[in-house]
Design an enzyme around this catalytic site. Sequence first.
Site, PDB file in Angstrom:
ATOM      1  N   SER A 174      58.283  17.105 -59.444  1.00 13.32           N
ATOM      2  CA  SER A 174      58.490  18.536 -59.321  1.00 13.32           C
ATOM      3  C   SER A 174      58.743  18.804 -57.841  1.00 13.32           C
ATOM      4  O   SER A 174      57.902  18.465 -56.997  1.00 13.32           O
ATOM      5  CB  SER A 174      57.251  19.297 -59.814  1.00 13.32           C
ATOM      6  N   GLU A 175      59.890  19.395 -57.519  1.00  9.36           N
ATOM      7  CA  GLU A 175      60.342  19.369 -56.127  1.00  9.36           C
ATOM      8  C   GLU A 175      59.517  20.273 -55.207  1.00  9.36           C
ATOM      9  O   GLU A 175      59.697  20.236 -53.994  1.00  9.36           O
ATOM     10  CB  GLU A 175      61.836  19.708 -56.032  1.00  9.36           C
ATOM     11  N   ASN A 176      58.613  21.072 -55.773  1.00 14.83           N
ATOM     12  CA  ASN A 176      57.716  21.834 -54.906  1.00 14.83           C
ATOM     13  C   ASN A 176      56.580  20.956 -54.350  1.00 14.83           C
ATOM     14  O   ASN A 176      55.752  21.454 -53.588  1.00 14.83           O
ATOM     15  CB  ASN A 176      57.143  23.053 -55.632  1.00 14.83           C
ATOM     16  N   ASN A 232      63.690  13.864 -62.092  1.00 18.33           N
ATOM     17  CA  ASN A 232      63.506  15.305 -61.904  1.00 18.33           C
ATOM     18  C   ASN A 232      64.208  16.038 -63.039  1.00 18.33           C
ATOM     19  O   ASN A 232      65.399  15.798 -63.287  1.00 18.33           O
ATOM     20  CB  ASN A 232      64.080  15.740 -60.549  1.00 18.33           C
ATOM     21  N   SER A 236      59.081  15.956 -50.123  1.00 17.00           N
ATOM     22  CA  SER A 236      59.654  16.020 -51.461  1.00 17.00           C
ATOM     23  C   SER A 236      61.164  15.831 -51.421  1.00 17.00           C
ATOM     24  O   SER A 236      61.739  15.064 -52.201  1.00 17.00           O
ATOM     25  CB  SER A 236      59.314  17.371 -52.105  1.00 17.00           C
TER      26      SER A 236
END
Lengths: 233, 208
Positions: free
Chosen positions: B45-47, B22, B87
């Site tokens: 991508s943490e979304n 990340n 996530s």
Amino acid sequence: MKKVFPTADAALDGVLFDGMTIAAGGFGLCGIPELLIAAIRDAGTKDLTIASNNAGVDGFGLGILLATRQVKKMISSYVGENAEFMRQYLSGELELEFNPQGTLAERLRAGGAGIPGFYTRTGVGTVIADGKEHKDFDGKTYILERGIVADLSIVKAWRADPSGNLEFRKTARNFNPPAATAGKVCVAEVEEIVPLGALDPDKIHLPGIYVHRLIQGAHEKRIENRTTRKKEA
Amino acid sequence: MWDRNQMAERAGRELHDGWYVNLGIGIPTLVANYIPAGVSVTLQSENGMLGMGPFPFEGEEDADLINAGKQTITELPQTAYFDSAQSFAMIRGGKIAMAILGAMEVAENGDLANWMIPGKLVKGMGGAMDLVAGVGRVVVVMDHTSKHGESKVLKACTLPLTGAGVVNRIITNLGVLDVVAGGLKIVECADGVTEAELRAATEATIVD
């Protein structure tokens, strides 16, 4: 029981009340329930507590409920794109509870799954841990976070069938499934309602058991931060 | 002394083949341009995405496809999408090998401060607290000193923490330092920087 409603106003009829807690899906302006937010503005429901990763921007998304002062408190991880939010927060008109993004997602998931609390490493040793129960497991310290059960969930999906099964598209899924499960009532808005049988049962992202009311409508889907590259000549 | 791109290139050498990684906002985002040849990494991508691709061509932007900085991006053949709870389950569960993040301050005990300055506008921590608490390894990329020349590599952070004791390696414009027992250990100096200069710019305890 029929889940499909003709308009956002009709889908929210009887479920709104002053002082209620709402869980809203979306990340930034991506995958936000823009039609339901507009309908809540029109309904004038006040003193809302809203659990949502972000707070929209001035004039779009949850920003429009801030402009009308309908929000009492936000539970969010990042609120940097909204000048009206900052003004109300700094003047003390708006309460803000910062949650780490993953903690907020898990609080919604847990609330929807009947789990009243969970322990996490996230935030240990920071202001987030102040006043929370600490407990050691296997030599590491964790803090207790509570599940969120909301009076209402408002979410946005790509497609639905009339039974409420939802299919999302790309990164517009984000907080929508966990937010949907956290509500005592969940209203979903979609771009298209397809006939029963048109969705592949193996590709349902959120089963209809979580979705009580459903509307279809045109979405603006505003882009917050347009970044591109040039095609090489 | 390294510039932003040289810092990103140095950070790129931290990547190992097969890792899920990340990258934070700012200089860490540039690391995607410096993945070494022969190394294949998957960017999270943490979304809600693994396998983040580059920015789209003009006219091909998709409002449903953004990264955690809300920028329009593209997908790759190996891309997978998921919700925010999933996530952060993979982040909190230690499945992400490394996060490369920016910092306002870092301390010799591995404390990291990168989310708020009291009295200034507070935007929020986003996913940073979850990342530093959950991923296998935390590498910080930052300027070594403030605009006023004060060290940002400290004995103790003065700003509210993002995580306590979470940083493994610090890459600055002046060099690379590891967090070890008792303080920081110099790994290397940036081009044209002497060890004496690196020590002089560092408030934190340096151990040999």
